[in-house]
Design a protein around this motif. Structure first.
Motif, PDB file in Angstrom:
ATOM      1  N   UNK A  37       0.859  -1.177   0.000  1.00 25.99           N
ATOM      2  CA  UNK A  37       0.000   0.000   0.000  1.00 25.99           C
ATOM      3  C   UNK A  37       0.898   1.232   0.000  1.00 25.99           C
ATOM      4  N   UNK A  38       0.497   2.226  -0.789  1.00 25.88           N
ATOM      5  CA  UNK A  38       1.373   3.372  -1.023  1.00 25.88           C
ATOM      6  C   UNK A  38       0.620   4.679  -0.852  1.00 25.88           C
ATOM      7  N   UNK A  39       1.252   5.594  -0.111  1.00 22.89           N
ATOM      8  CA  UNK A  39       0.768   6.971  -0.018  1.00 22.89           C
ATOM      9  C   UNK A  39       1.828   7.865  -0.659  1.00 22.89           C
ATOM     10  N   UNK A  40       1.744   9.146  -0.433  1.00 26.71           N
ATOM     11  CA  UNK A  40       2.690  10.058  -1.074  1.00 26.71           C
ATOM     12  C   UNK A  40       4.130   9.794  -0.642  1.00 26.71           C
ATOM     13  N   UNK A  41       4.330   9.533   0.652  1.00 25.87           N
ATOM     14  CA  UNK A  41       5.688   9.390   1.179  1.00 25.87           C
ATOM     15  C   UNK A  41       5.966   8.049   1.840  1.00 25.87           C
ATOM     16  N   UNK A  42       4.971   7.185   1.895  1.00 22.46           N
ATOM     17  CA  UNK A  42       5.116   5.887   2.551  1.00 22.46           C
ATOM     18  C   UNK A  42       4.753   4.759   1.591  1.00 22.46           C
ATOM     19  N   UNK A  72       3.337  14.553   8.914  1.00 21.72           N
ATOM     20  CA  UNK A  72       2.927  13.963   7.635  1.00 21.72           C
ATOM     21  C   UNK A  72       2.839  12.446   7.735  1.00 21.72           C
ATOM     22  N   UNK A  73       3.768  11.862   8.476  1.00 15.14           N
ATOM     23  CA  UNK A  73       3.764  10.411   8.683  1.00 15.14           C
ATOM     24  C   UNK A  73       2.439   9.955   9.279  1.00 15.14           C
ATOM     25  N   UNK A  74       1.991  10.628  10.325  1.00 13.55           N
ATOM     26  CA  UNK A  74       0.756  10.219  10.984  1.00 13.55           C
ATOM     27  C   UNK A  74      -0.484  10.511  10.141  1.00 13.55           C
ATOM     28  N   UNK A  75      -0.455  11.592   9.379  1.00 16.41           N
ATOM     29  CA  UNK A  75      -1.580  11.882   8.480  1.00 16.41           C
ATOM     30  C   UNK A  75      -1.704  10.785   7.429  1.00 16.41           C
ATOM     31  N   UNK A  76      -0.584  10.444   6.802  1.00 16.79           N
ATOM     32  CA  UNK A  76      -0.606   9.428   5.752  1.00 16.79           C
ATOM     33  C   UNK A  76      -0.905   8.044   6.322  1.00 16.79           C
ATOM     34  N   UNK A  77      -0.349   7.761   7.496  1.00 13.37           N
ATOM     35  CA  UNK A  77      -0.588   6.458   8.112  1.00 13.37           C
ATOM     36  C   UNK A  77      -2.061   6.283   8.465  1.00 13.37           C
ATOM     37  N   UNK A  78      -2.685   7.332   8.937  1.00 15.08           N
ATOM     38  CA  UNK A  78      -4.109   7.264   9.269  1.00 15.08           C
ATOM     39  C   UNK A  78      -4.939   6.946   8.023  1.00 15.08           C
ATOM     40  N   UNK A  97       7.688  -7.590  12.699  1.00 19.12           N
ATOM     41  CA  UNK A  97       8.957  -8.225  13.066  1.00 19.12           C
ATOM     42  C   UNK A  97       9.952  -7.172  13.543  1.00 19.12           C
ATOM     43  N   UNK A  98      10.925  -7.585  14.334  1.00 21.22           N
ATOM     44  CA  UNK A  98      11.827  -6.621  14.973  1.00 21.22           C
ATOM     45  C   UNK A  98      12.757  -5.910  13.998  1.00 21.22           C
ATOM     46  N   UNK A  99      12.827  -6.368  12.751  1.00 23.31           N
ATOM     47  CA  UNK A  99      13.647  -5.653  11.769  1.00 23.31           C
ATOM     48  C   UNK A  99      12.882  -4.507  11.113  1.00 23.31           C
ATOM     49  N   UNK A 100      11.581  -4.376  11.417  1.00 22.76           N
ATOM     50  CA  UNK A 100      10.765  -3.302  10.848  1.00 22.76           C
ATOM     51  C   UNK A 100      10.575  -2.226  11.918  1.00 22.76           C
ATOM     52  N   UNK A 101      11.455  -1.246  11.927  1.00 21.64           N
ATOM     53  CA  UNK A 101      11.419  -0.183  12.931  1.00 21.64           C
ATOM     54  C   UNK A 101      10.995   1.112  12.246  1.00 21.64           C
ATOM     55  N   UNK A 102       9.821   1.600  12.626  1.00 18.47           N
ATOM     56  CA  UNK A 102       9.272   2.798  12.000  1.00 18.47           C
ATOM     57  C   UNK A 102       9.916   4.061  12.588  1.00 18.47           C
ATOM     58  N   UNK A 103       9.959   5.146  11.806  1.00 25.16           N
ATOM     59  CA  UNK A 103      10.681   6.343  12.268  1.00 25.16           C
ATOM     60  C   UNK A 103       9.976   7.122  13.370  1.00 25.16           C
ATOM     61  N   UNK A 104       8.635   6.990  13.455  1.00 23.90           N
ATOM     62  CA  UNK A 104       7.887   7.786  14.423  1.00 23.90           C
ATOM     63  C   UNK A 104       6.843   6.934  15.142  1.00 23.90           C
ATOM     64  N   UNK A 105       6.407   7.448  16.266  1.00 28.92           N
ATOM     65  CA  UNK A 105       5.305   6.850  17.005  1.00 28.92           C
ATOM     66  C   UNK A 105       4.019   7.029  16.209  1.00 28.92           C
ATOM     67  N   UNK A 106       3.142   6.024  16.272  1.00 30.86           N
ATOM     68  CA  UNK A 106       1.847   6.109  15.590  1.00 30.86           C
ATOM     69  C   UNK A 106       0.847   6.785  16.527  1.00 30.86           C
ATOM     70  N   UNK A 107       0.655   8.086  16.344  1.00 32.03           N
ATOM     71  CA  UNK A 107      -0.269   8.854  17.189  1.00 32.03           C
ATOM     72  C   UNK A 107      -1.661   8.846  16.567  1.00 32.03           C
TER      73      UNK A 107
END
Length: 322
Positions: A37-42, A72-78, A97-107
């Motif tokens: 799944x793809x958004x503008x930046x993710x 922007x991360x949280x807007x796109x993730x939502x 999985x532990x190798x998938x570390x996202x850059x920000x907290x999911x607010x």
């Protein structure tokens, strides 16, 4: 309104994910349902599993634009989560999985996050610099392992040896490890993008590691050792693995996962110290999961409990208890 694009199993073949964990064959080994799944930046890659119609989705890889801000991360993730819920009828997103570390907290409502990190060694540095960056104790025991005639080997012929030692290690620690059938299905799918390593002393294996890799990263995904490994055997193995992938022009060696603030008297602290002493950069980010349909999520937990006599656990829950 941003456009959110879903890719199913067939359209996924048109994408070229840099990560080994976003490739078609790997995702197909995890489930019959998978995609991206793809958004503008993710750009996120996933597989889906279902129990009595309750669908859970697991992200296995992601790509994010380097200029992506937390807002922007949280807007796109939502928007992404809303589309997954609406179009694919997803009930919840699992801890990745532990190798998938996202850059920000999911607010985002329904999401639970935990700070998590890893240690990454830059393999574009010279061998001399990489060795100098090692902690002094690591350098000393690596030299000792060489003097003790520890032998380093790699190749697909070592896969079963690696599996058996890793399984026995995790059994000792009361950690679940996948069945041999599932293991073979997963690692068959990685084909020439996984390598198997052991170190031996007097023909006895004193350490093992399974490392999936792509052009960018080599991932220390699984490792094991006997109850009493020879001093420095594991340090020596990791050093030789780093040199192996450096020679292949892989850019980074990822030690895959450290807790950020473990108790100093815990085993997790020892693991963190062991990885950090290889001199790599500590990367801190987040793991997160999402409850998109509370009733279905609750029902899944009840079904899980009825079968296992315990509720499902993951890294996010355990980090909260540290």
């Amino acid at each position: 309104m941003q456009e959110i694009t879903l890719y199913d199993e067939q359209s996924l073949k048109t994408l070229n994910c840099a990560s080994v964990f976003g490739k078609y064959n790997f995702l197909a080994s995890q489930s019959d349902r998978f995609g991206a799944i793809k958004s503008q930046n993710l750009h996120l890659f996933f597989f889906i599993k279902s129990v009595v119609g309750i669908k859970r989705l697991t992200f296995t890889a992601f790509e994010a634009h380097e200029s992506l801000s937390e807002e922007s991360y949280n807007i796109e993730l939502n928007l992404i989560l809303e589309k997954l819920k609406k179009d694919l009828n997803i009930s919840f997103i699992t801890c990745p999985p532990s190798h998938v570390i996202f850059p920000y907290k999911a607010n985002i409502k329904g999401c639970k996050s935990a700070e998590f990190g890893t240690v990454k060694n830059d393999l574009t540095l010279s061998e001399e610099v990489l060795f100098k960056n090692l902690h002094g104790k690591h350098r000393n025991v690596i030299r000792k392992a060489e003097k003790d005639n520890i032998k380093f080997e790699y190749g697909s012929h070592l896969r079963e040896d690696c599996y058996e030692l890793i399984k026995s290690t995790l059994d000792r620690e009361h950690v679940y490890f996948e069945s041999h059938e599932t293991f073979c299905k997963t690692y068959d799918s990685l084909a020439n993008q996984v390598e198997y390593f052991v170190v031996k002393k007097n023909d006895e294996i004193h350490g093992a590691a399974i490392i999936p890799y792509d052009k960018r990263d080599a991932f220390y995904l699984l490792g094991g050792s006997p109850v009493r490994p020879s001093t420095g055997a594991m340090n020596f193995m990791h050093w030789k693995i780093m040199m192996h992938f450096k020679a292949m022009d892989v850019k980074s060696y990822d030690f895959v996962g450290i807790r950020i603030n473990p108790s100093k008297d815990s085993k997790l602290y020892g693991i963190k110290r062991f990885k950090i002493r290889f001199g790599g950069e500590v990367k801190i980010g987040f793991l997160w999961k999402a409850n998109l349909k509370p009733f279905q999520c609750f029902l899944f937990k009840l079904l899980y409990f009825s079968k296992n006599r315990s509720f499902p656990k993951d890294i996010i829950e355990s980090v909260e208890k540290v």
